[in-house]
Every structure is written in structure tokens, then in C-alpha cells.
Design an enzyme around this catalytic site. Sequence first.
Site, PDB file in Angstrom:
ATOM      1  N   ARG A 135       1.044  -1.288  -0.031  1.00 62.21           N
ATOM      2  CA  ARG A 135      -0.109  -0.087  -0.036  1.00 62.21           C
ATOM      3  C   ARG A 135       0.812   1.276   0.020  1.00 62.21           C
ATOM      4  O   ARG A 135       0.435   2.260   0.734  1.00 62.21           O
ATOM      5  CB  ARG A 135      -1.006   0.038   1.220  1.00 62.21           C
ATOM      6  CG  ARG A 135      -2.131  -0.963   1.166  1.00 62.21           C
ATOM      7  CD  ARG A 135      -3.009  -0.784   0.036  1.00 62.21           C
ATOM      8  NE  ARG A 135      -4.209  -1.470  -0.047  1.00 62.21           N
ATOM      9  CZ  ARG A 135      -4.191  -2.999  -0.225  1.00 62.21           C
ATOM     10  NH1 ARG A 135      -3.098  -3.432  -0.778  1.00 62.21           N
ATOM     11  NH2 ARG A 135      -5.296  -3.685   0.003  1.00 62.21           N
ATOM     12  N   GLU A 183      -5.162   3.956   6.085  1.00 66.27           N
ATOM     13  CA  GLU A 183      -5.065   3.427   4.735  1.00 66.27           C
ATOM     14  C   GLU A 183      -5.536   4.647   3.796  1.00 66.27           C
ATOM     15  O   GLU A 183      -4.835   4.738   2.683  1.00 66.27           O
ATOM     16  CB  GLU A 183      -5.226   2.118   4.538  1.00 66.27           C
ATOM     17  CG  GLU A 183      -4.683   1.333   3.180  1.00 66.27           C
ATOM     18  CD  GLU A 183      -5.575   1.501   1.936  1.00 66.27           C
ATOM     19  OE1 GLU A 183      -5.145   1.823   0.821  1.00 66.27           O
ATOM     20  OE2 GLU A 183      -6.956   1.585   2.098  1.00 66.27           O
ATOM     21  N   SER A 194     -10.709  -0.535   2.957  1.00 64.76           N
ATOM     22  CA  SER A 194     -10.263  -0.975   4.138  1.00 64.76           C
ATOM     23  C   SER A 194      -9.715   0.652   4.643  1.00 64.76           C
ATOM     24  O   SER A 194      -9.053   1.489   4.016  1.00 64.76           O
ATOM     25  CB  SER A 194      -8.839  -1.629   3.905  1.00 64.76           C
ATOM     26  OG  SER A 194      -8.963  -2.882   3.348  1.00 64.76           O
TER      27      SER A 194
HETATM   28  N1  EPU Z   1     -10.943 -10.528  10.018  1.00 65.72           N
HETATM   29  C1  EPU Z   1     -11.716 -10.768  10.898  1.00 65.72           C
HETATM   30  N2  EPU Z   1     -12.725  -9.722  11.178  1.00 65.72           N
HETATM   31  C2  EPU Z   1     -13.061  -8.914  10.349  1.00 65.72           C
HETATM   32  C3  EPU Z   1     -12.281  -8.755   9.023  1.00 65.72           C
HETATM   33  C4  EPU Z   1     -10.999  -9.809   8.865  1.00 65.72           C
HETATM   34  O1  EPU Z   1     -11.150 -11.566  11.838  1.00 65.72           O
HETATM   35  O2  EPU Z   1     -13.841  -8.100  10.568  1.00 65.72           O
HETATM   36  C5  EPU Z   1      -9.844 -11.803   9.545  1.00 65.72           C
HETATM   37  C6  EPU Z   1     -10.207 -12.643   8.406  1.00 65.72           C
HETATM   38  O3  EPU Z   1     -11.120 -13.490   9.084  1.00 65.72           O
HETATM   39  C7  EPU Z   1      -9.258 -13.089   7.769  1.00 65.72           C
HETATM   40  C8  EPU Z   1      -8.145 -12.115   7.905  1.00 65.72           C
HETATM   41  O4  EPU Z   1      -8.744 -10.893   8.915  1.00 65.72           O
HETATM   42  O5  EPU Z   1      -8.613 -14.244   8.466  1.00 65.72           O
HETATM   43  C9  EPU Z   1      -7.850 -11.053   6.709  1.00 65.72           C
HETATM   44  O6  EPU Z   1      -9.296 -10.538   6.061  1.00 65.72           O
HETATM   45  P1  EPU Z   1      -9.532 -10.362   4.472  1.00 65.72           P
HETATM   46  O7  EPU Z   1      -9.068 -11.494   3.820  1.00 65.72           O
HETATM   47  O8  EPU Z   1     -11.013  -9.945   4.508  1.00 65.72           O
HETATM   48  O9  EPU Z   1      -8.569  -9.211   4.142  1.00 65.72           O
HETATM   49  P2  EPU Z   1      -7.945  -7.838   5.001  1.00 65.72           P
HETATM   50  O10 EPU Z   1      -6.508  -8.128   5.312  1.00 65.72           O
HETATM   51  O11 EPU Z   1      -8.770  -7.401   5.885  1.00 65.72           O
HETATM   52  C10 EPU Z   1      -6.946  -6.896   2.550  1.00 65.72           C
HETATM   53  C11 EPU Z   1      -7.018  -5.750   2.118  1.00 65.72           C
HETATM   54  C12 EPU Z   1      -8.055  -5.658   1.305  1.00 65.72           C
HETATM   55  C13 EPU Z   1      -8.404  -6.620   0.198  1.00 65.72           C
HETATM   56  C14 EPU Z   1      -8.200  -8.101   1.128  1.00 65.72           C
HETATM   57  C15 EPU Z   1      -8.102  -9.360   0.182  1.00 65.72           C
HETATM   58  C16 EPU Z   1      -5.548  -4.085   3.222  1.00 65.72           C
HETATM   59  C17 EPU Z   1      -5.645  -3.009   4.002  1.00 65.72           C
HETATM   60  N3  EPU Z   1      -6.663  -4.527   2.794  1.00 65.72           N
HETATM   61  O12 EPU Z   1      -8.047  -6.874   3.566  1.00 65.72           O
HETATM   62  O13 EPU Z   1      -7.884  -4.482   0.171  1.00 65.72           O
HETATM   63  O14 EPU Z   1      -9.320  -6.888  -0.575  1.00 65.72           O
HETATM   64  O15 EPU Z   1      -6.916  -7.953   2.004  1.00 65.72           O
HETATM   65  O16 EPU Z   1      -7.001  -9.539  -0.241  1.00 65.72           O
HETATM   66  O17 EPU Z   1      -4.592  -4.612   2.997  1.00 65.72           O
HETATM   67  C18 EPU Z   1      -8.589  -2.037   0.157  1.00 65.72           C
HETATM   68  O18 EPU Z   1      -7.194  -1.794   0.436  1.00 65.72           O
HETATM   69  O19 EPU Z   1      -9.438  -1.110   0.663  1.00 65.72           O
HETATM   70  C19 EPU Z   1      -8.942  -3.338   0.345  1.00 65.72           C
HETATM   71  C20 EPU Z   1     -10.268  -3.708   0.436  1.00 65.72           C
END
Ligand code: EPU
Length: 320
Positions: free
Chosen positions: A147, A316, A220
Site C-alpha cells: 500500500r 490507509e 479498508s
Molecule cells: N478478519 C476478521 N474480522 C474482520 C475482518 C477480517 O477476523 O472483521 C480476518 C479474516 O477472517 C481473515 C483476515 O482477517 O482471516 C483477513 O481478512 P480479509 O481476507 O478480508 O482481508 P484484509 O486483510 O482485511 C486486505 C486488503 C483488502 C483486500 C483483502 C483481500 C488491506 C488494508 N486490505 O484486507 O483491500 O481486498 O486483503 O486480499 O491490505 C482495500 O485496500 O481497500 C481493500 C479492500
Amino acid sequence: MEVLARHFLQIENADEVPVVIHEYLREKPFYILGGGSNTLFTKDFDGFIVHPAFTGIEVMEQMEDAVVLKVAAGEPWDNLIQYCIKRQYYGIENLTAIPGLVGSAPVQNIGAYGVEVKDTVLKVEGYVISTGEHFTLSNAECKFAYRNSIFKQELKHDCIITYVWFQLSRIKHFTLSYQGLAKALEERELPLSLHNVSDCVRKIRDAKLPDPAIVGNGGSFFKNPVIPDEQYRELLVKFPDLVAYDAPDWQKKLSAGQLIEKAGWKGKQVGNAGTWKNQALVLVNYGGATPEEVLHVAETIIKDVNNLFGITLEMEINRI
Ligand code: EPU
């Protein structure tokens, strides 16, 4: 709540960029706005909002195994995805349905489901505002990181991106390292194809993330924090189910969404702002939220997560 800008300047042609810089951007403030889906305006803006609206996708080189595309900054990101799927160009299908424009993609090195845009960017063209000079930066010169890029550092508020060049593969290959994606494809018993992968990504996003056209949100809101491995091990004693991914230099990238959920914030609403019920990392405007309400929620989350884990979340989204 509505916030207003004094001037809005839409650039219809990339050739006009030097003139716009010379005529209007000598005086501050100005802000280069793509689709706006990653920006939170906290108050009225007493300056120029500059919006690149020039579009177009051009094939610059066709090789047996790859293709080079030159894409104008104002092209909607998802149009490029559709274009590539139709022509069987591989590499960005996991980035399906990310809101915003092509010119914004390298700025924060958009990423999702195991792919980052840096994996396919060949070079980025644009203008430095302070000097008016044209630049072409190679992938390495863009200093891409999670990012992050030169456009959020040295060139922050000092450049207009005009074109992004991509190199995509014509050889069938997929990135299925994100478990949820591999599982979704398996469960639906779909053959591996660009169309099916893209479709699965769209469905995963629909299930987890609110549509910004319906519920105001910037995706995010925070970055996933990267911490030393040692700190992660200490946290595991108290929170054995903490999700973590390997990050460079023996660090661990935690899931901000999980931290926020554990701090009791998932789906919580304070006034007209809060977090999304299916993904706590997304802050939403439930209708008519003031910038103060959104920032209050963000700041309280930062405080609560810090109290619980000793980790300070970093925003972010761009806050103006
Ligand atoms: N999780 C929770 N609770 C929540 C949300 C997530 O426990 O409320 C846990 C999930 O169960 C999972 C882990 O956190 O084990 C990761 O969650 P997720 O796969 O939804 O991805 P993220 O790390 O929360 C990142 C990016 C997203 C992207 C997703 C998928 C960032 C800041 N965000 O989110 O990007 O779509 O991975 O690859 O790196 C964005 O940048 O706007 C964005 C949506």
C-alpha cells in the site's frame, strides 16, 4: 454530509496536463482526485480539485507470451479488468471490482487476493507539478511496497499520473494463494478460467465489502499492521488465534480487521458512522455522517486497538 470544493478541474486530454499545471497549480492548495473511493474529505476544500478524465487502452506490444498495454489514468480500473478478461490477458484478474481509476492504482499499489498491481506495472508516466517536467518511472523506480509507492512519499501531492504501462501474460496462469479464492472456486466446481476467477473475486468482495455507490465507504480504512515476529509471538500467548502473514525482514503482517473485531468494533455504529458488519476494517457512513463522526470512530478504534494489543493502526485512506 456534503463537503464542497471551491474549484473542480476535469482534464479531458493528457496533453492538457502541462497547461493545467502551469495555469492553475502554481498556487496551492490543490488535490489530484481519481475516483475518490480512497479519500476522506474532512472539510470544505478551498482550492482546485483536479480530476484526470482521459481514458483509453492501447496495445503497445504483442509478444507470444505477453502483451504491453498503455492505459490512460482516467480509465476506470474495472474497465481494464473486463478488457483483459475478454482478450485473455492474465495477471490482474484478482484485482477485479476494486473501485477507482487506473491512475490511482500505482499510487497505493492496490492489492487483493494475493496480487498487487506492482506485479504487472511496467512503468508509470506523468508530470511533476513543482517543476512541470514529464517523468517516466520504471517499476523499480516507483518504489512499490505494501500500500505504498514513491507517489505516496517523495512525489506526494507533487505529481499527476497520465499513463500506466502494464505487462500482462498471455500464458494461462493464476494466483490462488488466497485460501478463500481457491475454496470458492472449488466449492462452485468451476473450471479455472479468467472469467471464473474474476467472477469469484467479485462475489467474495460483494459478500464482504459494502458497495460504495450504496453505502459510503473507502474500502479498508487502515493498513494491516506489520510488526516484529517477536511481538507477534508475545501476542499469541494472549490471543492464540491471531491471523498473521509473513512480511519482509522476518516481520509479520497482522489483520487489522481481526484486531478491530476483537476490540469489539465489528458492525458497531456511533451516530451515523461505524464499521461494516462483514468486515470490521471498513468504516462506513450509514447515512449523513459528518467527517467528525467518521474521524471520531476511526480515532476511538485506534485507541481501543492500541489498548488491547499495543499496536497503533495507520490510516490507509487519504485524509484531506
Ligand atoms: N478478519 C476478521 N474480522 C474482520 C475482518 C477480517 O477476523 O472483521 C480476518 C479474516 O477472517 C481473515 C483476515 O482477517 O482471516 C483477513 O481478512 P480479509 O481476507 O478480508 O482481508 P484484509 O486483510 O482485511 C486486505 C486488503 C483488502 C483486500 C483483502 C483481500 C488491506 C488494508 N486490505 O484486507 O483491500 O481486498 O486483503 O486480499 O491490505 C482495500 O485496500 O481497500 C481493500 C479492500
